[in-house]
Each structure stands twice: as structure tokens, then as C-alpha cells.
Write an enzyme that holds these catalytic residues in place. Structure first.
Site, short mmCIF file in Angstrom:
data_model
loop_
_atom_site.label_atom_id
_atom_site.label_comp_id
_atom_site.label_asym_id
_atom_site.label_seq_id
_atom_site.Cartn_x
_atom_site.Cartn_y
_atom_site.Cartn_z
N HIS A 222 -11.79 9.57 6.17
CA HIS A 222 -11.55 8.12 6.31
C HIS A 222 -11.10 7.72 7.72
O HIS A 222 -11.46 6.65 8.20
CB HIS A 222 -10.51 7.70 5.28
CG HIS A 222 -10.21 6.24 5.26
ND1 HIS A 222 -11.18 5.29 4.99
CD2 HIS A 222 -9.06 5.55 5.47
CE1 HIS A 222 -10.63 4.09 5.02
NE2 HIS A 222 -9.35 4.21 5.33
N ARG B 62 -0.82 9.27 1.75
CA ARG B 62 -2.24 9.53 1.55
C ARG B 62 -2.59 11.02 1.57
O ARG B 62 -3.45 11.48 0.81
CB ARG B 62 -3.00 8.81 2.65
CG ARG B 62 -4.35 8.38 2.26
CD ARG B 62 -4.90 7.45 3.31
NE ARG B 62 -4.69 6.08 2.96
CZ ARG B 62 -5.16 5.06 3.67
NH1 ARG B 62 -5.85 5.30 4.78
NH2 ARG B 62 -4.95 3.82 3.31
N GLU C 190 0.86 -1.19 0.00
CA GLU C 190 0.00 0.00 0.00
C GLU C 190 0.89 1.23 0.00
O GLU C 190 2.10 1.14 0.22
CB GLU C 190 -0.97 -0.02 1.19
CG GLU C 190 -2.10 -1.02 0.97
CD GLU C 190 -3.10 -1.09 2.10
OE1 GLU C 190 -2.96 -0.36 3.09
OE2 GLU C 190 -4.04 -1.91 1.99
N ARG D 232 -1.62 9.04 9.03
CA ARG D 232 -1.45 7.61 9.31
C ARG D 232 -0.94 6.85 8.08
O ARG D 232 -1.42 7.05 6.96
CB ARG D 232 -2.80 7.02 9.72
CG ARG D 232 -2.81 5.53 9.96
CD ARG D 232 -4.20 5.09 10.32
NE ARG D 232 -5.09 5.33 9.21
CZ ARG D 232 -5.59 4.37 8.43
NH1 ARG D 232 -5.30 3.10 8.66
NH2 ARG D 232 -6.40 4.66 7.44
N HIS E 293 -9.15 9.85 2.53
CA HIS E 293 -8.68 8.82 1.60
C HIS E 293 -8.85 9.37 0.19
O HIS E 293 -9.91 9.90 -0.15
CB HIS E 293 -9.49 7.54 1.78
CG HIS E 293 -8.84 6.34 1.20
ND1 HIS E 293 -8.75 6.14 -0.17
CD2 HIS E 293 -8.23 5.27 1.77
CE1 HIS E 293 -8.12 5.00 -0.40
NE2 HIS E 293 -7.79 4.45 0.76
#
Ligand code: SIN
Length: 511
Positions: A337, A278, A118, A372, A233
């Protein structure tokens, strides 16, 4: 209205039935515990919806130091390094424990765990279950384990509304139940209530996640940390459904690209492109949309024909929206998110109020910093649940006194959603934050259906207005650079209310 009072004979109470709450309950066994959940277990928990899995350094080319380095880089200078190191070193063991509770992780033909990639991870280290159904599979196994543990009493359909504090210590929790208010007298409470997505118009979280744990803790006098850091997100399915369907980062990890309506890959200048952190990617997508474009995920070439098999949940959501990823581009936009901020806790999950612990998204351990790293949160919940349970078990129960009676109207965040969505989105500015704080203050001060959601929104708005820099997921157009020193933030409800009542002096410098 009369109130039922339950004396729990020293049993602790866990509030919340997601992964953090269930794991804490299981780790407490055989100590008897009561688990309070506003919905049937698993039904309304964002854990169940998690597509991404759990990050842990399990590959032969990986180790906890590399995982730590990626986490610190994504966190943009604000992670608590010691805490992050402890949690990430414990991550592989957490996967093992979940497997021990019956979670069926995805494996390679040779039986080893299948590791996915990811964004912002330098190694393949995401453990999935059932493709993009990781949360569902973990919850299936944990709910079954909890239901078959006789020392865990589950009380469903009860929503915790206020914590009782006596002489600075927790004395119980007032909940609303279908038959009226109920008070559970206990000196030990663990908050595991999840996040705040229900406070936004566009979110990938269940609508019922309205920051209840933050209100419970704040009204009990607890300190909250880093509230201004809210993760958006970059790729939620841009359709009419609310909450929005997530198009997992794992899809980009398998090679999908982001294009606009002309078919152009518009991330040329973005370092890391589709696999950038992100916050960076959410801003790039946001800006492209703000410039009048549309944004799509292109999965034709990669993952290609494997898409529907690898991502069955997403494929089915696309099909419901009339999109066939084999032939159509998937329209996406950023959506709220995850909340990096939360109730400030120490390494054992203890809050600033004696007898109150927090675990999972509602807690702020310092692992996530300003942004995060993908799939670190389920890992954190599982790892920390054990430490919280050990701390709770090591804290002797105490006799509690009188129940509180309080009139709590039903919760309704409808008035708060547009305010937070406008002022506390991907891009912020001082003027918008002040306007939001002004509008939220009277709602928070009134004892109405919007007051608890508004109190959470107000604390976030004040924290965001005080952070006069851009860092991680907090981007301010009027302060676009990092401050020279990175500092975590703390706030209490009392301080936020006072700041909002005197907006000018406290929010000075705002245009
Ligand atoms: C995703 O699958 O993109 C989300 C994973 C996460 O939020 O950690």
C-alpha cells in the site's frame, strides 16, 4: 534517434503530477515552473485513489502533541521526532490551504470539519472529502488550480528516465515522450513521483507506480533511506482485480469487524483489535490466511445501513465484484500500500545531490518511521510541498551544460513483481532476501526493460537483508525481535550492487 533539447531559462522541473507535485508547483507560483507527468494530470496518480484523508489535530480534544505521540508509537521507534513534530504542527494549516485551493471537505451540519477515526489514532482527526473519495476531490481542486496558473507549464505524456549530473550537481532530466527522447536542461529538479506498488503482484497502487523516482535519484548518486519499510494494508478487496481495491481503514473506524469463514472474530489476542497499527493487523490477517482461513470484513451492524452512503467508492467496487455488503461479508487480504522508505531528504526536502529535491511518498523525511500512521502521508505531502517550494525558490538557478543522451528501453516490471512479492512481503526471511537479491542483480545490471524496477528491488532487498531485526512493517521470521538500538538505514545504488555481487560476506548470518 535524435533528441529534442529544451533549455528552460532557469525554470525548475517538477517530476510527478500527484498531490506533492501539484502543491509544490502551486507554492512556487509566480515563479515559472515546468511540471512533467507521464500521464494526463490526475489519471495515474495514487493520490487520486486515496480513500483515507488527511490527518490533522483539529478536534477540540486533540493537539499536535497527541498526534505526534500516535505517530511515534506507530513508527515503532524509528521516526525522526523533530521532523515529525514540525510536520504535524503544520498539519492544520495544510488543511486550510487545501480548502483555500477549493477542496470541498466533508463537514458537519454546523459547518465544522467532519473528523473520522482510523487505526492507531487516539482521536478523531481524519479529514475526508466526498466520503471515501478524498484523493479524487483533492486532485480535482488542485488540477484545476494548476491549470489556471499561467506560470505552471504542464507537459503530459513524458516519462522522466535519467537525471543528468554535472560536477556533482543536477543538470537536467532526460524523458521519453511519444515522439522520442527529450532533454530538459535545468539545475533544479523536484521528484514527486510517488511509490512502488507497481513492483508487487498485490497492491492498492496504480500499476505504473514502479519506484521511478527512486531509480532516478539512485542513478544520480543520491542516498536513499529506510527502503526496507513497506506498508501492507490489511484490508484490500480479495478478488481478481489488479491493482486491488482498498477497503479503507475508516470502515473499521466506523465499527466494521474482521471475521473468518466461521464468522469468528479472530483478533482476540491482538491489542487494539481492528484498530491496531497497520503492521500488526496486516500480520494477524496474513497469519490467519496462512493457517488456511479466509478473512472478511463484516459491515452489517456497523457502519450498517450507512455504509454505501459513507463509502460510495468501496460500495461500488464491491458491487462490481458481485458483493452486496448489506448481505455478504467482504473478503479481504493484505496488499502492498505505501513505502515508508524513499530518497533521504532534510527538512527542506533537499536530497544528497545538489539541485535535487524530493517530496511526497518518494521522499523519506523520517515522519513515518517503520510504519506509517494512517492518513499521515497526504498531510506530509501538502505540508512539505511548501517547504520544498520555498527552498527551491531560494536556490538561484544556474547555467547547465551538456545534455545527456542515453538509451532507455521502455519500463517493464513484470519480471520483478513475483520476486519482490515472494521475498519482500508481510513476512520475510534471510534466505528469501538473498534469493531475491541474487535474481535481481543480473536484471539490474542489464540495460533492459526490467533494469530500473530491478535496481529498486535490489536496493530494497539488500536493505531488508541488512536489517537483522523485526520492527514495524519489516518482520523477519529469522530475527523476530527488535534490535536493542533503533537505527534508520541508508543505502546507495552503488553500495547495493556491490553488496549483491558479494552476497556471502555482506549478507552473512543468513541461514
Ligand atoms: C485507508 O483509507 O485505509 C488508507 C489511508 C491511508 O493509507 O493513509
Amino acid at each position: 534517434m535524435s533528441m529534442d533539447v529544451h533549455h528552460l531559462a532557469g525554470r525548475p522541473v517538477i517530476i510527478g503530477g500527484g498531490i506533492a507535485g501539484l502543491m509544490t508547483a502551486l507554492h512556487l507560483a509566480p515563479e515559472p515552473v515546468l511540471l512533467l507527468s507521464r500521464s494526463p494530470l490526475g489519471a495515474d496518480a495514487s493520490s487520486t485513489w486515496a480513500q483515507g484523508g488527511l490527518a490533522a489535530s483539529l478536534g477540540g480534544d486533540d493537539d499536535p502533541e497527541l498526534h505526534l505521540a500516535d505517530t511515534l508509537a506507530a513508527g515503532d521507534g524509528l521516526c525522526n521526532r523533530d521532523m515529525a513534530s514540525l510536520i504535524l504542527n503544520a498539519a492544520p494549516g495544510a488543511i486550510e490551504r487545501l480548502a483555500g485551493f477549493g477542496v470541498r471537505f466533508d463537514r458537519m451540519p454546523d459547518g465544522t470539519l467532519r473528523l473520522g477515526l482510523e487505526a492507531a489514532h487516539s482521536r478523531r482527526r481524519i479529514v475526508h472529502a466526498d466520503g471515501d473519495g478524498s484523493g479524487r476531490e483533492v486532485m480535482r481542486a488542485l488540477v484545476a488550480a494548476v491549470r489556471s496558473t499561467p506560470t505552471i507549464e504542464v507537459v503530459e505524456g513524458n516519462e522522466a528516465r535519467r537525471l543528468a549530473v554535472d560536477d556533482g550537481r543536477i543538470a537536467g532530466v532526460l524523458a521519453s515522450s511519444p515522439t522520442g527522447p527529450v532533454f530538459f536542461a535545468t539545475g533544479r529538479i523536484i521528484l514527486a513521483t510517488g511509490g512502488i506498488g507497481g513492483l508487487f503482484l498485490d497492491s492498492t497502487n496504480p500499476l505504473g507506480s514502479c519506484g521511478q523516482g527512486l531509480t532516478l535519484a539512485a542513478r544520480a548518486g543520491a542516498t536513499l533511506a529506510d527502503l526496507e519499510f513497506i506498508q501492507f494494508h490489511p484490508t484490500a478487496l480479495d478478488g481478481s482485480e489488479r491493482p486491488m481495491t482498498l477497503i479503507s481503514e475508516a470502515v473499521r473506524g466506523e465499527g466494521a469487524t474482521l471475521v473468518d469463514e466461521t464468522g469468528r472474530r479472530f483478533l482476540d489476542g491482538v491489542q487494539g483489535a481492528e484498530l491496531a497499527p497497520r503492521d500488526v493487523l496486516a500480520r494477524a490477517v496474513w497469519n490467519h490466511l496462512a493457517n488456511g482461513h479466509r478473512v472478511f470484513l463484516d459491515v452489517w451492524e456497523r457502519p450498517g445501513p450507512a455504509f454505501a452512503r459513507q463509502f460510495p467508492t468501496i460500495a461500488s467496487a464491491c458491487s462490481k465484484a458481485g458483493i452486496d455488503p448489506a448481505h455478504d461479508l467482504i473478503p479481504v487480504r493484505p496488499a502492498q500500500h505505501y513505502h515508508m522508505g524513499g530518497v533521504a531528504v532534510d527538512g527542506l526536502g533537499r536530497t544528497s545531490v545538489a539541485g535535487l529535491w524530493a517530496c511526497g511518498e518518494v521522499a523519506s523525511t523520517g515522519l513515518h518511521g517503520a510504519n506509517r500512521l494512517a492518513s499521515n502521508s497526504l498531510t506530509e505531502a501538502v505540508v512539505c510541498a511548501r517547504w520544498v517550494a520555498e527552498s527551491v525558490a531560494g536556490t538561484p538557478p544556474r547555467r547547465t551544460k551538456q545534455a545527456i543522451a542515453s538509451d532507455c528501453p521502455p519500463l517493464d516490471p513484470a519480471a520483478v513483481r513475483p520476486l519482490l512479492s515472494r521475498a519482500l512481503g508481510v513476512v520475510r526471511d534471510g534466505e528469501g532476501l538473498v534469493a531475491a537479491a541474487r535474481a535481481l542483480l543480473p536484471l539490474a545490471e542489464r540495460n533492459g526493460a526490467a533494469s530500473d524496477p530491478a535496481a529498486v528491488g535490489l536496493m530494497i532487498a539488500v536493505a531488508a537483508s541488512r536489517r537483522r531485526e523485526s520492527r514495524g512493517a519489516h518482520y523477519r521470521m529469522d530475527f523476530p525481535y527488535h534490535a536493542t538500538v533503533a537505527r534508520r538505514s541508508e543505502i546507495t545504488l552503488e553500495a547495493a550492487l556491490a553488496a549483491a555481487r558479494e552476497l556471502e560476506p555482506v549478507l552473512e548470518g543468513v541461514p
